[in-house]
Every structure is written in structure tokens, then in C-alpha cells.
Design a protein around this motif. Sequence first.
Motif: not given
Length: 401
Positions: A208-210, A231-235, A240-245, A249-253
Amino acid sequence: MAAAKRDLPEACNMLGVMHEHGLGKEKDMVAAIRWYKESMKYDFPDAVDAMARIYETGKGVPVDATVAAELYLRAAQGGHLGAMASYAYMLENGVGVPADPTAAVTWYRTAAEQGHARAQNGLGSCYYRGKGVPRDYGEAVAWYRKASEQGHPHAQNNLGVCYEEGLGVAKDFLMAKTMYKLAADARHPSGVNNLGYLCMLEKDFVTAIRYFHLASALGSDDAVHNLGMLYESGCSDSDGPVIKRDLDMAVRYYKEAADKGYTKSALRLGHIYLTPTHSNPPLAHHYLSTAASPPSSDAEAQTLLGEMLELGLGSSPDDHTPDAAGAAKWYKRAMRQGHPRATYNLGALYEVGNGVGRDVDRAFGLYIDAEKKGSEEARDRITVLKELGYAPEKSRQVQWD
């Protein structure tokens, strides 16, 4: 060249194409326009359509949507299917001509019935939105399918949306994914983003990220917003973690998308700038105002703005004066769109006369309306008022100015 000098319109048009696109000659828009205009003297539809496109896009001339529309109509009347689709689009959206969705549908249909894929997709979208024709998802799917079968990526994406949402066809995520993949293979920004979104729902976050990054590079604001959400929620996946909350970074996007007018991102920024870790009421007010105002007029943003004003959180960091009257105006706008919390909040202002004239009957009516929309707060307040002995048999209907 010899044929063109004998004033053969097809040859003149072909020289225009060659000069415009650098086919066998250097690109030269001045020469291209000269040859297109020579061909136009004979009303050659391809040349008229080419000049319409040039005026629409400002390629070698100043942008002039009015002239573009006039030329598209001229080419369409000469039987050019692409010009019919382009003129229909301008009629549909009021570009260069007064908006006339009914006439747009007529032109779309004329070209679509002759097999023009872009017109088929446009006609499908009119049925999907109920623009110029009664809304009919089945007809939308039928026309999207015709265009998709010709490889039209916009239609493939739109057909994917119908399968994903179950509109006009049975809901089928596998078919949706198949259609999105076809659109994505043609580098259609929404198709790539939508494919990524389905991968996200399947918890395949790496894929999905790609796709989101690719769609973002192709210009999809939806994809930028989706990266912000991750980035806001993390996934995490099974490894294990793919993106940490990471709210920064969420604000940037979100900011990248919101600054281009993307409403969902502006709304998320409004929420984030009202949290303790990123508290910035003036910035929250800025982004919420953007989302709350036309053309978006987002009801949740309007409600949040009302709540900010009621609490004395305005556009200035130095002004903490509550503005209940200003809050009521935003609540009314959101209430008209059926927002339950705004309806409840407006009722609360009327109950105590804060920023509006005190009117318990009106407040009770608003609470009833909010309860019907799912507000538990309104249900509880109705119970309290009844326990206090206030239970009108019939709440008064309110006319809003």
C-alpha cells in the motif's frame, strides 16, 4: 509540403501535427498553429479540434476557454468525436460556456454511441453523479464498462469504484482490485491510489505504501492524505511495525495535501492542532476555515469551528474571548447538512440563551432532531428535560434564516 501548398486541408493539418509534436521536424508551435489555421479555412474537423485544444491548454497561445469552447463546438458540428466529448466536458463544468449538464449529456451520448471511449466515460460519470440525467448507477456501470473495454484508464478506475462500493453492480473487491490494477498500469493517479487503499484494507501495508508513494508522485492528493493517515495511526503486519506512529510526519503529509485545497487533510490538521502535543489554535482555525468554507463546506469542520469559537479559541493567539454568536452561525451551517453534534450544540445555545435568544422550545426540537441523527448527548438531554417536567407534546418547527 507540395500537397499542403495546393491547399489540401488534410495535408495542412498533418504539417500542423508534425510541427506541434516534432514528428520529422523540430517542434515549432508557431508553424503548427499556422498550418492548423490553413486547414481550418476548409473546416477540417481535426484541425479545428487541435486549435481548440491549443486554446484550452495555452500551448503557444494565451489560454482562452471561450475560444476553445467555440472551436470544439465547430469541430463537433463537423462530426469530430473527440471534440464532442471535449465540448460536453466544458458544458458539464461551465468552462468557457455557461454550464448546461443536459446539453453535455446530449453531446457525450452522441459520441459515446459511436464508440468514443472518453465520451463513454463522461456519460457514465453523468449517470453516476446524476448530472444532466437522473442518477442511475446501472447505466453508469454500462458506459464505464464500454470505455474500460477500450482501455480507457479513467473508466477502468471509475468501474473499480463501482465494484468497491457496490453501486450498479454487486460489491466485489476482487473485481475492484482488477480494474484499479488496469488503471494503475496506465499510471492513472487515482487508480494507483485506490489500488493502494485496497491493499491497506487487506493489511498489506508495505505494498500500500509503495502504491501511495507512486500515486503521490503522479499527483494524487488522496495518496498524500493516505500516507498522512498511516503516520497518524501507525501500522503493523505479522512481522511487526511497518510505520511507527509519528504525528510530525503525519502533519507534513497532511499539510502538503491541505495546502493544495484537499479538504480531508485540512480537517485532520484542524484536529491535530487542537491536541495537547501539537496545540496551535490559530493554525487549527486556519485549516478548519479552509475546509468549512465553499466549495467544500465540510460540516465537521464547521462544527469544530463553532466549538472553538464557543471556547474562545479563535484565529488570534491573544484573543480568548468566547464568541457564542459566531459559534451559532457555524453550527447552523453544519446543522443544515445534517450534522448531529452541531445540531445538539445549537440546541444547547438556545436552551441557555448563549449567543442567541433563549428559546427552550427550539432547543428541545433541535435535541429531538439530533437524537434522530444518532446523538447520544441529545438523547440524554431530552431525558433530563423530561425529568425536569419539560416535555412539549409537539415541538415547534423552526425556520432558519
